[in-house]
Design an enzyme around this catalytic site. Structure first.
Site, PDB file in Angstrom:
ATOM      1  N   ASN A  11      12.267  -1.522   1.986  1.00 32.49           N
ATOM      2  CA  ASN A  11      11.463  -0.386   1.530  1.00 32.49           C
ATOM      3  C   ASN A  11      10.955   0.371   2.765  1.00 32.49           C
ATOM      4  O   ASN A  11      10.210  -0.180   3.572  1.00 32.49           O
ATOM      5  CB  ASN A  11      10.304  -0.927   0.679  1.00 32.49           C
ATOM      6  CG  ASN A  11       9.406   0.170   0.170  1.00 32.49           C
ATOM      7  OD1 ASN A  11       9.094   1.102   0.903  1.00 32.49           O
ATOM      8  ND2 ASN A  11       8.977   0.066  -1.068  1.00 32.49           N
ATOM      9  N   HIS A  14       6.819   3.154   4.442  1.00 27.95           N
ATOM     10  CA  HIS A  14       5.777   3.236   5.466  1.00 27.95           C
ATOM     11  C   HIS A  14       6.227   3.871   6.771  1.00 27.95           C
ATOM     12  O   HIS A  14       5.407   4.159   7.633  1.00 27.95           O
ATOM     13  CB  HIS A  14       5.094   1.883   5.633  1.00 27.95           C
ATOM     14  CG  HIS A  14       4.378   1.511   4.374  1.00 27.95           C
ATOM     15  ND1 HIS A  14       3.467   2.359   3.782  1.00 27.95           N
ATOM     16  CD2 HIS A  14       4.493   0.445   3.551  1.00 27.95           C
ATOM     17  CE1 HIS A  14       3.044   1.810   2.654  1.00 27.95           C
ATOM     18  NE2 HIS A  14       3.650   0.655   2.486  1.00 27.95           N
ATOM     19  N   HIS A  47       9.849   4.677  -2.679  1.00 27.57           N
ATOM     20  CA  HIS A  47       8.977   4.970  -3.819  1.00 27.57           C
ATOM     21  C   HIS A  47       8.519   6.420  -3.728  1.00 27.57           C
ATOM     22  O   HIS A  47       7.766   6.775  -2.829  1.00 27.57           O
ATOM     23  CB  HIS A  47       7.772   4.003  -3.750  1.00 27.57           C
ATOM     24  CG  HIS A  47       6.821   4.129  -4.898  1.00 27.57           C
ATOM     25  ND1 HIS A  47       5.715   3.325  -5.025  1.00 27.57           N
ATOM     26  CD2 HIS A  47       6.797   4.946  -5.971  1.00 27.57           C
ATOM     27  CE1 HIS A  47       5.052   3.657  -6.125  1.00 27.57           C
ATOM     28  NE2 HIS A  47       5.691   4.639  -6.713  1.00 27.57           N
ATOM     29  N   ARG A  49       6.146   8.636  -4.962  1.00 29.26           N
ATOM     30  CA  ARG A  49       4.900   8.592  -5.733  1.00 29.26           C
ATOM     31  C   ARG A  49       4.570   9.973  -6.272  1.00 29.26           C
ATOM     32  O   ARG A  49       4.910  10.992  -5.676  1.00 29.26           O
ATOM     33  CB  ARG A  49       3.746   8.117  -4.844  1.00 29.26           C
ATOM     34  CG  ARG A  49       3.838   6.665  -4.434  1.00 29.26           C
ATOM     35  CD  ARG A  49       2.576   6.251  -3.697  1.00 29.26           C
ATOM     36  NE  ARG A  49       1.436   6.230  -4.588  1.00 29.26           N
ATOM     37  CZ  ARG A  49       0.899   5.116  -5.099  1.00 29.26           C
ATOM     38  NH1 ARG A  49       1.365   3.937  -4.772  1.00 29.26           N
ATOM     39  NH2 ARG A  49      -0.132   5.185  -5.922  1.00 29.26           N
ATOM     40  N   ARG A  53       2.356  10.722  -1.338  1.00 29.26           N
ATOM     41  CA  ARG A  53       1.582  10.375  -0.142  1.00 29.26           C
ATOM     42  C   ARG A  53       2.448   9.910   1.018  1.00 29.26           C
ATOM     43  O   ARG A  53       2.040   9.983   2.151  1.00 29.26           O
ATOM     44  CB  ARG A  53       0.510   9.343  -0.464  1.00 29.26           C
ATOM     45  CG  ARG A  53       1.013   7.955  -0.685  1.00 29.26           C
ATOM     46  CD  ARG A  53      -0.132   6.966  -0.746  1.00 29.26           C
ATOM     47  NE  ARG A  53      -0.960   7.146  -1.920  1.00 29.26           N
ATOM     48  CZ  ARG A  53      -1.574   6.141  -2.548  1.00 29.26           C
ATOM     49  NH1 ARG A  53      -1.491   4.918  -2.086  1.00 29.26           N
ATOM     50  NH2 ARG A  53      -2.295   6.349  -3.614  1.00 29.26           N
ATOM     51  N   HIS A  54       3.632   9.395   0.731  1.00 31.41           N
ATOM     52  CA  HIS A  54       4.515   9.048   1.853  1.00 31.41           C
ATOM     53  C   HIS A  54       5.898   9.686   1.694  1.00 31.41           C
ATOM     54  O   HIS A  54       6.194  10.676   2.332  1.00 31.41           O
ATOM     55  CB  HIS A  54       4.571   7.534   2.138  1.00 31.41           C
ATOM     56  CG  HIS A  54       4.560   6.628   0.931  1.00 31.41           C
ATOM     57  ND1 HIS A  54       5.438   6.763  -0.106  1.00 31.41           N
ATOM     58  CD2 HIS A  54       3.759   5.570   0.626  1.00 31.41           C
ATOM     59  CE1 HIS A  54       5.191   5.812  -0.998  1.00 31.41           C
ATOM     60  NE2 HIS A  54       4.174   5.084  -0.600  1.00 31.41           N
ATOM     61  N   GLU A  74      12.047   3.648  -6.553  1.00 26.83           N
ATOM     62  CA  GLU A  74      10.874   3.189  -7.300  1.00 26.83           C
ATOM     63  C   GLU A  74      10.124   4.417  -7.786  1.00 26.83           C
ATOM     64  O   GLU A  74       9.899   5.355  -7.016  1.00 26.83           O
ATOM     65  CB  GLU A  74       9.927   2.399  -6.399  1.00 26.83           C
ATOM     66  CG  GLU A  74      10.448   1.064  -5.985  1.00 26.83           C
ATOM     67  CD  GLU A  74       9.458   0.364  -5.060  1.00 26.83           C
ATOM     68  OE1 GLU A  74       8.373   0.913  -4.799  1.00 26.83           O
ATOM     69  OE2 GLU A  74       9.794  -0.713  -4.596  1.00 26.83           O
ATOM     70  N   THR A 105       0.977  -0.552  -4.827  1.00 29.58           N
ATOM     71  CA  THR A 105       1.222  -0.894  -6.233  1.00 29.58           C
ATOM     72  C   THR A 105       0.587  -2.251  -6.510  1.00 29.58           C
ATOM     73  O   THR A 105       1.139  -3.284  -6.149  1.00 29.58           O
ATOM     74  CB  THR A 105       2.736  -0.931  -6.503  1.00 29.58           C
ATOM     75  OG1 THR A 105       3.318   0.212  -5.900  1.00 29.58           O
ATOM     76  CG2 THR A 105       3.032  -0.927  -7.979  1.00 29.58           C
ATOM     77  N   GLU A 155      11.710  -7.019 -11.598  1.00 27.46           N
ATOM     78  CA  GLU A 155      11.281  -7.360 -10.247  1.00 27.46           C
ATOM     79  C   GLU A 155       9.932  -8.059 -10.387  1.00 27.46           C
ATOM     80  O   GLU A 155       8.955  -7.450 -10.848  1.00 27.46           O
ATOM     81  CB  GLU A 155      11.157  -6.127  -9.354  1.00 27.46           C
ATOM     82  CG  GLU A 155      10.672  -6.524  -7.952  1.00 27.46           C
ATOM     83  CD  GLU A 155      10.622  -5.358  -6.967  1.00 27.46           C
ATOM     84  OE1 GLU A 155      11.288  -4.326  -7.191  1.00 27.46           O
ATOM     85  OE2 GLU A 155       9.903  -5.513  -5.961  1.00 27.46           O
ATOM     86  N   HIS A 192       6.826  -7.661  -2.900  1.00 28.29           N
ATOM     87  CA  HIS A 192       5.449  -7.225  -2.625  1.00 28.29           C
ATOM     88  C   HIS A 192       4.709  -8.254  -1.772  1.00 28.29           C
ATOM     89  O   HIS A 192       4.540  -9.393  -2.171  1.00 28.29           O
ATOM     90  CB  HIS A 192       4.623  -6.963  -3.884  1.00 28.29           C
ATOM     91  CG  HIS A 192       3.467  -6.045  -3.583  1.00 28.29           C
ATOM     92  ND1 HIS A 192       3.561  -4.680  -3.657  1.00 28.29           N
ATOM     93  CD2 HIS A 192       2.227  -6.309  -3.131  1.00 28.29           C
ATOM     94  CE1 HIS A 192       2.413  -4.143  -3.297  1.00 28.29           C
ATOM     95  NE2 HIS A 192       1.592  -5.108  -2.952  1.00 28.29           N
ATOM     96  N   HIS A 215       6.432  -3.368   3.957  1.00 30.57           N
ATOM     97  CA  HIS A 215       5.337  -3.249   4.919  1.00 30.57           C
ATOM     98  C   HIS A 215       5.466  -4.191   6.114  1.00 30.57           C
ATOM     99  O   HIS A 215       5.285  -3.772   7.265  1.00 30.57           O
ATOM    100  CB  HIS A 215       4.003  -3.479   4.193  1.00 30.57           C
ATOM    101  CG  HIS A 215       2.818  -3.241   5.061  1.00 30.57           C
ATOM    102  ND1 HIS A 215       2.177  -4.258   5.731  1.00 30.57           N
ATOM    103  CD2 HIS A 215       2.187  -2.101   5.415  1.00 30.57           C
ATOM    104  CE1 HIS A 215       1.188  -3.749   6.449  1.00 30.57           C
ATOM    105  NE2 HIS A 215       1.170  -2.444   6.267  1.00 30.57           N
TER     106      HIS A 215
HETATM  107  N1  PXP Z   1       8.570  -3.798  -4.681  1.00 27.94           N
HETATM  108  C1  PXP Z   1       7.814  -2.864  -5.290  1.00 27.94           C
HETATM  109  C2  PXP Z   1       8.105  -2.545  -6.721  1.00 27.94           C
HETATM  110  C3  PXP Z   1       6.819  -2.170  -4.586  1.00 27.94           C
HETATM  111  O1  PXP Z   1       6.090  -1.232  -5.205  1.00 27.94           O
HETATM  112  C4  PXP Z   1       6.613  -2.476  -3.224  1.00 27.94           C
HETATM  113  C5  PXP Z   1       5.560  -1.766  -2.453  1.00 27.94           C
HETATM  114  O2  PXP Z   1       5.792  -0.416  -2.426  1.00 27.94           O
HETATM  115  C6  PXP Z   1       7.436  -3.443  -2.631  1.00 27.94           C
HETATM  116  C7  PXP Z   1       8.390  -4.111  -3.392  1.00 27.94           C
HETATM  117  C8  PXP Z   1       7.340  -3.783  -1.183  1.00 27.94           C
HETATM  118  O3  PXP Z   1       6.109  -4.361  -0.898  1.00 27.94           O
HETATM  119  P1  PXP Z   1       5.699  -4.565   0.609  1.00 27.94           P
HETATM  120  O4  PXP Z   1       5.634  -3.219   1.238  1.00 27.94           O
HETATM  121  O5  PXP Z   1       4.369  -5.242   0.508  1.00 27.94           O
HETATM  122  O6  PXP Z   1       6.760  -5.429   1.245  1.00 27.94           O
END
Ligand code: PXP
Length: 242
Positions: A11, A14, A47, A49, A53-54, A74, A105, A155, A192, A215
């Protein structure tokens, strides 16, 4: 030990967070996606949003055009987002809950709230050839309802586990939900809050075929670069037998 390859989708939201801090043109999340792919990512997750925001609309357009692996978009279940998905044709859409005031999220989708809207959204994606996944808490009811609305995958939200990895109930909930989902014919993803330190027990759950991690990889990349950060995560998954 599970023998099958577990997919690592990265992902890159960030990277865009850092860019948006200055409303500048760097760092570019699309360039980051390419770097992740070169380092062995199996897919790219972003994602879009509602508050932008990003990740921005243009990022998603460019990702859809340049990702060579697969794009997992996402998004919230809204008319606007469904239109974007149908026009950009990502490989997969993961429906996530969105609250504007949240930092990230925070919870899973409330699958019971409006099952008809979910079923319709999934059906619309299916007609467009797009696979759908629902980001849900690892609980029995959410898994059962996900199947009822016709999702291809779930997920499992690993946030609770990431906050308390040493409490047996958090990993047990993931194991049980993964087994239940796979038995019901759903593909099982997870994500996550996963890091190289806590990913092992989740990676080792045999039914989990895909991890979505952002992240911690982007954070680590500040010090060692994306390529090494991706390799370190892969290594942590490999150490768990995947
Ligand atoms: N999966 C989903 C559905 C998410 O919303 C996120 C965060 O945006 C992640 C995975 C990834 O989470 P993290 O950034 O904490 O690794």
């Amino acid at each position: 030990m599970p023998a099958t390859h577990q997919r690592l989708y990265i992902n890159i939201d960030h990277v865009a967070t850092l860019r948006q801090a200055r409303r500048a043109d760097e760092p570019d999340p699309v360039a980051a996606a390419q770097e992740c792919e070169r380092a062995g990512a199996d897919g790219i997750t972003a994602h879009l949003r509602e508050d932008r925001r990003h990740i921005q609309d243009d990022d998603v357009r460019r990702l859809a055009a340049t990702v060579r692996t697969v794009l997992n978009l996402e998004m919230a279940l809204t008319e606007e987002m469904l239109g974007i998905a149908v026009s950009l044709q990502p490989y997969q859409v993961t429906f996530v809950p969105e609250r504007r005031e949240e930092i990230t999220t925070e919870g899973g989708l409330d699958v019971a709230r409006d099952p008809r809207a979910l079923r319709d959204g999934i059906e619309r994606l299916k007609r467009a050839g797009i696979r759908s996944s629902l980001f849900i808490a690892p609980d029995t009811d959410a898994v059962a309802r996900s199947r009822e609305v016709g999702a291809d995958a779930v997920e499992l939200h690993t946030g609770r586990y990431a906050h308390a990895p040493h409490e047996a109930r958090t990993i047990d909930a993931l194991r049980n939900a993964a087994r239940q989902a796979a038995t019901a014919g759903l593909a099982v993803h997870a994500g996550h809050g996963l890091t190289v330190r806590n990913v092992g027990p989740v990676a080792a759950v045999p039914e989990i075929e895909e991890l979505n991690i952002g992240h911690s990889i982007v954070s680590r990349a500040v010090f060692v670069g994306l390529e090494k950060a991706v390799h370190e995560m892969r290594e942590a998954m490999r150490a768990a037998g995947r």
